[in-house]
Design an enzyme around this catalytic site. Structure first.
Site, PDB file in Angstrom:
ATOM      1  N   TYR A   1       0.849  -1.200   0.000  1.00  0.00           N
ATOM      2  CA  TYR A   1       0.000   0.000   0.000  1.00  0.00           C
ATOM      3  C   TYR A   1       0.877   1.240   0.000  1.00  0.00           C
ATOM      4  CZ  TYR A   1      -4.992  -0.484   0.081  1.00  0.00           C
ATOM      5  OH  TYR A   1      -6.284  -0.651  -0.311  1.00  0.00           O
TER       6      TYR A   1
ATOM      7  N   GLU B   1      -0.447   4.869  -0.336  1.00  0.00           N
ATOM      8  CA  GLU B   1      -1.210   6.114  -0.498  1.00  0.00           C
ATOM      9  C   GLU B   1      -0.294   7.327  -0.346  1.00  0.00           C
ATOM     10  OE1 GLU B   1      -4.245   5.116   2.260  1.00  0.00           O
ATOM     11  OE2 GLU B   1      -5.691   4.710   0.684  1.00  0.00           O
TER      12      GLU B   1
ATOM     13  N   ARG C   1      -2.937  -2.519 -17.746  1.00  0.00           N
ATOM     14  CA  ARG C   1      -4.221  -1.837 -17.652  1.00  0.00           C
ATOM     15  C   ARG C   1      -4.062  -0.715 -16.646  1.00  0.00           C
ATOM     16  NH1 ARG C   1      -8.312  -4.497 -20.948  1.00  0.00           N
ATOM     17  NH2 ARG C   1      -9.755  -3.013 -20.033  1.00  0.00           N
TER      18      ARG C   1
ATOM     19  N   THR D   1      -4.989   5.964 -21.319  1.00  0.00           N
ATOM     20  CA  THR D   1      -4.804   4.622 -20.783  1.00  0.00           C
ATOM     21  C   THR D   1      -3.389   4.201 -21.147  1.00  0.00           C
ATOM     22  OG1 THR D   1      -5.775   3.779 -22.804  1.00  0.00           O
ATOM     23  CG2 THR D   1      -7.213   3.849 -20.880  1.00  0.00           C
TER      24      THR D   1
ATOM     25  N   LYS E   1      -3.259   0.277 -24.511  1.00  0.00           N
ATOM     26  CA  LYS E   1      -3.735   0.146 -25.901  1.00  0.00           C
ATOM     27  C   LYS E   1      -2.506   0.103 -26.818  1.00  0.00           C
ATOM     28  CE  LYS E   1      -8.349   2.057 -25.088  1.00  0.00           C
ATOM     29  NZ  LYS E   1      -8.476   2.832 -23.848  1.00  0.00           N
TER      30      LYS E   1
ATOM     31  N   ASP F   1      -7.284  13.504 -24.769  1.00  0.00           N
ATOM     32  CA  ASP F   1      -7.350  12.111 -24.296  1.00  0.00           C
ATOM     33  C   ASP F   1      -6.728  11.267 -25.406  1.00  0.00           C
ATOM     34  OD1 ASP F   1      -7.985   9.518 -23.693  1.00  0.00           O
ATOM     35  OD2 ASP F   1     -10.032   9.948 -23.066  1.00  0.00           O
TER      36      ASP F   1
HETATM   37  N1  DSN Z   1     -13.309   0.806 -24.290  1.00  0.00           N
HETATM   38  C1  DSN Z   1     -12.378   1.596 -25.044  1.00  0.00           C
HETATM   39  C2  DSN Z   1     -12.472   1.325 -26.491  1.00  0.00           C
HETATM   40  O1  DSN Z   1     -12.742   0.192 -26.862  1.00  0.00           O
HETATM   41  O2  DSN Z   1     -12.254   2.215 -27.302  1.00  0.00           O
HETATM   42  C3  DSN Z   1     -12.496   3.037 -24.738  1.00  0.00           C
HETATM   43  O3  DSN Z   1     -12.538   3.217 -23.368  1.00  0.00           O
END
Ligand code: DSN
Length: 424
Positions: A60, A62, A241, A232, A235, A206
């Site tokens: 942990y 924080e 994640r 994120t 991707k 974003d």
């Molecule tokens: N779920 C993502 C996507 O498939 O584009 C976006 O958050």
């Protein structure tokens, strides 16, 4: 003194939970034997997977490095500092927060840092290729804030900058979001920055879908153009994640406070380590080649689909994704996506701009090349894939054809090992 016997609760997964073990083995086979075309998915770097299950999970932390609410941070502080420094070097930003649990919490932190409930915000509508958290009415971003949504033009389906400018002048939003999940063209962050400056909005980019392309030099960077950049990390970036927020130093205090203690408790330290690894790997020439190949593959796949008579939103792609409009084929997106899955080709059904069908039964399918490119596939494979997709869309009920294609897909997949997935 005798050695204590291990608790039966500490047995390996295979002994402890064969049901779950079987599901994971099946998922490995699925990720190995099928072509994964969901553009937001990828194969995380194997080293990222390695740290995801490491002892970093047990701690942990924080707070932030050097200012924690728990002792024992000798290693975790270093992990978090490494991740931050590597992101600063990679993207050229002044500060990074690596604690958001994923993209939506990262975006929520931005709202919390800059807005009060009822403030006006602006973003690309979901049906035009935006994201729920950019002001959609079902999301907290559309319920707690006055969300104005811009879209794409009717003629070429590209972002309607005349509309963005007009709406921004009229509504003077606190936040102007520039980000996409189903928009196949380069996002012109310069144009967004110009509009945001003119009306005094904070521009938030974003870059969740494109952060790997940005890192690899295959897409214009929002850093230096937008005050805040969220993303994120799993991707095109191929990390764990997770989420991150990049910013100028002037926003450090507000964003850091919004993430913790504003929204979250302890950061997921194994995820932070995964981000550090991905940021390190993204500086390599091999990653730049990967990012360029993702785009080249998408362009080749798009050309093949057009040759197969499939209409594409905007007529093609500049990035990693393609949006097919199946209206003229008279095949609903869901029917096509389900038939493709039976043929070993996994994508998602998706609305197209000005769709007359409902979001749960829309007119399009969304395809992306990040995962196939991570397996080392190139333009020859994309051309084959376009042919298969054309066949499936032309006869989604032809189960014999779908089985034949699934076999051919499996043969192709056998030639390109999936990173991080055990071989059969
Ligand atoms: N779920 C993502 C996507 O498939 O584009 C976006 O958050």
């Amino acid at each position: 003194m005798s050695t204590p016997s291990p608790s039966p609760l500490d047995a390996p997964l295979s002994e402890l939970d064969p049901d779950l073990g079987r599901l994971i083995t099946q998922e490995e086979a699925r990720q190995r034997d099928k072509l994964r075309l969901v553009p937001s998915e990828n194969y995380a770097f194997p080293a990222v997977q390695e740290v995801a299950g490491s002892v970093l999970n047990n701690k942990y932390s924080e707070g932030y490095a050097g200012r924690r609410y728990y002792e024992g941070q000798q290693n975790i502080d270093e992990v978090e500092r490494l991740a931050i420094e590597r992101l600063k070097t990679l993207f050229g930003c002044e500060h990074a927060n690596v604690q958001p649990y994923s993209g939506s919490p990262a975006n929520l932190a931005v709202y919390f840092a800059f807005c009060s409930p009822g403030d006006t915000v602006m973003g690309l509508s979901l049906d035009a290729g935006g994201h729920l958290t950019h002001g959609h009415k079902v999301s907290i971003s559309g319920k707690y804030f006055e969300a104005v949504q811009y879209g794409v033009t009717r003629d070429d389906h590209r972002i309607d900058f005349d509309q963005v400018a007009a709406l921004a002048r009229e509504h003077k939003p606190k936040l102007l979001w520039a980000g996409i999940t189903a928009y196949p063209r380069e996002v012109d962050f310069d144009r967004f920055a110009e509009i945001a400056r003119e009306v005094g909005s904070v521009l938030v980019a974003d870059m969740s879908h494109i952060s790997g392309l940005v890192a690899g030099g295959a897409h214009m960077s929002p850093v230096g153009r937008a005050e805040i950049v969220t993303s994120t990390t799993h991707k095109t970036f191929r990390g764990p994640r997770g989420g991150m927020i990049l910013m100028d130093k002037v926003h450090k205090k507000a964003i850091d406070r919004a993430v913790f203690p504003g929204l979250q408790g302890g950061p997921h330290n194994a995820t932070t380590a995964g981000i550090a690894i991905a940021a390190k790997l993204a500086t390599r020439d091999t990653f730049k080649d990967y990012a360029a190949a993702v785009v080249t593959n998408a362009k080749t796949l798009a050309e093949g689909l057009l040759s197969a008579g499939i209409d594409l939103v905007t007529g093609g792609t500049d990035n990693h994704l393609i949006l097919c409009d199946l209206t003229s084929k008279d095949v609903p997106g869901k029917v096509a996506a389900q038939a493709l899955d039976r043929a070993g080709i996994v994508c998602n059904y998706n609305s197209v701009p000005f769709d007359t069908r409902k979001p749960f039964d829309p007119s399009g399918i969304r395809l992306g090349t990040p995962a196939m490119t991570a397996r080392g596939m190139g333009t020859a494979e994309m051309t084959r894939l376009a042919g298969w997709i054309g066949e499936v869309v032309a006869a989604p009920d032809d189960e014999a054809q779908l089985s034949r294609i699934a076999g051919e897909v499996k043969d192709l997949c056998d030639q390109f090992p999936a990173p991080g997935v055990p071989s059969a």
